[in-house]
Write a protein that holds these residues in place. Structure first.
Motif, PDB file in Angstrom:
ATOM      1  N   GLU A  50      36.699   3.275  56.408  1.00 56.05           N
ATOM      2  CA  GLU A  50      36.961   2.850  57.783  1.00 56.05           C
ATOM      3  C   GLU A  50      35.820   3.293  58.707  1.00 56.05           C
ATOM      4  O   GLU A  50      35.329   2.509  59.525  1.00 56.05           O
ATOM      5  N   LEU A  51      35.384   4.556  58.566  1.00 55.18           N
ATOM      6  CA  LEU A  51      34.274   5.036  59.405  1.00 55.18           C
ATOM      7  C   LEU A  51      33.033   4.177  59.195  1.00 55.18           C
ATOM      8  O   LEU A  51      32.367   3.787  60.160  1.00 55.18           O
ATOM      9  N   LEU A  52      32.692   3.887  57.935  1.00 53.75           N
ATOM     10  CA  LEU A  52      31.503   3.070  57.649  1.00 53.75           C
ATOM     11  C   LEU A  52      31.616   1.703  58.312  1.00 53.75           C
ATOM     12  O   LEU A  52      30.671   1.205  58.927  1.00 53.75           O
ATOM     13  N   VAL A 101      37.817   1.130  70.755  1.00 54.38           N
ATOM     14  CA  VAL A 101      38.931   0.237  70.382  1.00 54.38           C
ATOM     15  C   VAL A 101      39.408   0.574  68.966  1.00 54.38           C
ATOM     16  O   VAL A 101      40.607   0.508  68.667  1.00 54.38           O
ATOM     17  N   ALA A 102      38.493   0.974  68.098  1.00 53.88           N
ATOM     18  CA  ALA A 102      38.866   1.324  66.721  1.00 53.88           C
ATOM     19  C   ALA A 102      39.536   2.700  66.642  1.00 53.88           C
ATOM     20  O   ALA A 102      39.991   3.105  65.567  1.00 53.88           O
ATOM     21  N   GLY A 103      39.567   3.433  67.784  1.00 58.61           N
ATOM     22  CA  GLY A 103      40.288   4.708  67.824  1.00 58.61           C
ATOM     23  C   GLY A 103      39.426   5.939  67.608  1.00 58.61           C
ATOM     24  O   GLY A 103      39.956   7.044  67.466  1.00 58.61           O
ATOM     25  N   GLY A 115      31.105  12.273  58.743  1.00 59.57           N
ATOM     26  CA  GLY A 115      30.608  11.429  59.822  1.00 59.57           C
ATOM     27  C   GLY A 115      29.762  10.291  59.299  1.00 59.57           C
ATOM     28  O   GLY A 115      29.368  10.276  58.132  1.00 59.57           O
ATOM     29  N   VAL A 116      29.529   9.328  60.195  1.00 56.54           N
ATOM     30  CA  VAL A 116      28.696   8.165  59.875  1.00 56.54           C
ATOM     31  C   VAL A 116      27.817   7.877  61.080  1.00 56.54           C
ATOM     32  O   VAL A 116      28.298   7.864  62.219  1.00 56.54           O
ATOM     33  N   ARG A 117      26.531   7.667  60.845  1.00 54.77           N
ATOM     34  CA  ARG A 117      25.649   7.142  61.883  1.00 54.77           C
ATOM     35  C   ARG A 117      24.790   6.059  61.238  1.00 54.77           C
ATOM     36  O   ARG A 117      24.417   6.184  60.064  1.00 54.77           O
ATOM     37  N   VAL A 118      24.544   5.005  61.998  1.00 58.13           N
ATOM     38  CA  VAL A 118      23.659   3.933  61.536  1.00 58.13           C
ATOM     39  C   VAL A 118      22.662   3.690  62.660  1.00 58.13           C
ATOM     40  O   VAL A 118      23.054   3.533  63.819  1.00 58.13           O
TER      41      VAL A 118
END
Ligand code: ZN
Ligand code: ZN
Length: 365
Positions: free
Chosen positions: A248-250, A283-285, A335-338
């Motif tokens: 979900e995070l990705l 919006v995704a929380g 965590g995820v960062r792009v």
């Protein structure tokens, strides 16, 4: 590096002088190293560039040959004076009847005191004058950042299989840095971030001795440097199939980053890019877990104007090069960062970092 589009270095001094006409001083003492490089091509670690009716680089005896050669190579109209006595040279050239601007963000308090005591002319703090010229890149600058970005892309592709070999974060980072150097980078852009598992929840984690394991999210933030110009990119991988939370995070961050990039065009407010990424994540929380700005300018400094944040006043123009780098960091979980470095073009944008974002899941074949 050879084979790159030439940069228009010789025109920069004239543009600075035009700009000084609207400031409080007809002369500027440039002390910031990136600004000196930008205006003159000189890469030495010591020197000051006086700019006004004419331009004079004051540096020391170590650069007797290097300084004139580098200035000649870019065609800048700069006289070189070798002297350990900056204030005497300034007094000689300026006398008492003028005002000298100095770079308030670079000059130390001690240097300022020395100049104020020794100089006959008036001193006035100026800031961001050269930085403002640097915001919009010429085609030669875009080409350098593009080459740096391509090197970073290729290096990541080369070392990515190591994610399946239980190496430590530090080992992976070293291999990535080495691959960039082998591919022609003169340096890395900044200390490479490799943050795995729970460390991925720390936006600026330093790579440590944690071994990368199946089930981890791994945030990798890094860049290469060409002729002083930086690239900056982040990809987040899942080692093995992600669990529902990681998947979900990705998906959330990748989609937010895509929305942000798609907005990039001349005439768009930088804060609108931030807003697009932030509202999508909210919006995704996960809004409370996105606690940094969406991006920044990239050039001779890794972080430079314009900011891409909710407070940014910048309207994007062709020639701006910015990052778009939303992230979500959930303490204790990961965590995820792009992040991509993108150039604003006449009719939209061009991504300089092109490593695919849909290959985030690394699974053994
Ligand atoms: Zn980065
Ligand atoms: Zn960045």
């Amino acid at each position: 590096m050879t084979g790159l589009v030439p940069m228009d270095v010789s025109g920069r001094l004239g543009r600075l002088v035009e700009r000084l006409a609207t400031e409080d001083a007809p002369w500027l003492l440039v002390s910031n190293r990136a600004n000196i490089l930008y205006l003159s091509g000189f890469t030495g670690s010591a020197g000051h560039l006086l700019v006004g009716e004419h331009a004079v680089l004051v540096t020391d005896g170590r650069y007797t040959e290097q300084a004139p050669a580098q200035i000649d190579a870019v065609g800048a109209d700069v006289e070189v004076v070798i002297s350990g006595q900056l204030t005497s040279v300034l007094n000689d050239r300026l006398g008492s009847n003028t005002t000298l601007g100095f770079e308030a963000s670079t000059v130390t308090w001690a240097d300022y005191q020395r100049m104020a005591a020794a100089l006959k002319c008036d001193l006035v703090p100026l800031d961001g004058v050269v930085e403002a010229l640097r915001e919009r890149k010429d085609p030669g600058e875009v080409d350098r950042i593009g080459h740096a970005a391509a090197i970073a892309d290729a290096a990541l592709a080369e070392v990515r299989p190591l994610l399946l070999e239980s190496v430590t974060e530090a080992h992976f980072g070293l291999e990535l840095d080495t691959a960039m150097r082998r591919a022609g980078a003169e340096e890395r852009s900044f200390e490479t971030i490799v943050a795995s598992g729970p460390n991925a929840a720390l936006p600026h984690a330093r790579p440590g001795d944690r071994a990368i394991e199946p089930g981890d999210l791994v945030v990798i933030d890094f860049g290469a440097m060409i002729d002083g110009y930086h690239s900056d990119m982040t990809r987040t991988f899942s080692v093995g199939e992600p669990d529902d939370f990681a998947a979900e995070l990705l998906a959330v961050v990748t989609e937010a980053q895509r929305l942000g990039c798609e907005l990039v065009a001349p005439g768009v407010e930088a804060k609108a890019i931030d807003h697009a990424c932030r509202s999508s994540i909210t919006v995704a929380g996960f809004g409370e877990y996105f606690m940094h700005g969406t991006g920044h300018g990239v050039g001779l400094d890794i972080h430079e104007a314009p900011a891409v944040s909710s407070r940014s006043q910048t309207v994007l123009e062709s020639g701006h090069i910015i990052t778009v780098e939303p992230g979500v960091y959930v303490p204790g979980r990961g965590g995820v960062r792009v992040e991509d470095t993108v150039a604003v073009t006449d009719d939209g944008y061009s991504a300089l970092t092109r490593y695919p974002k849909d290959l985030a899941v690394v699974v053994e074949q």
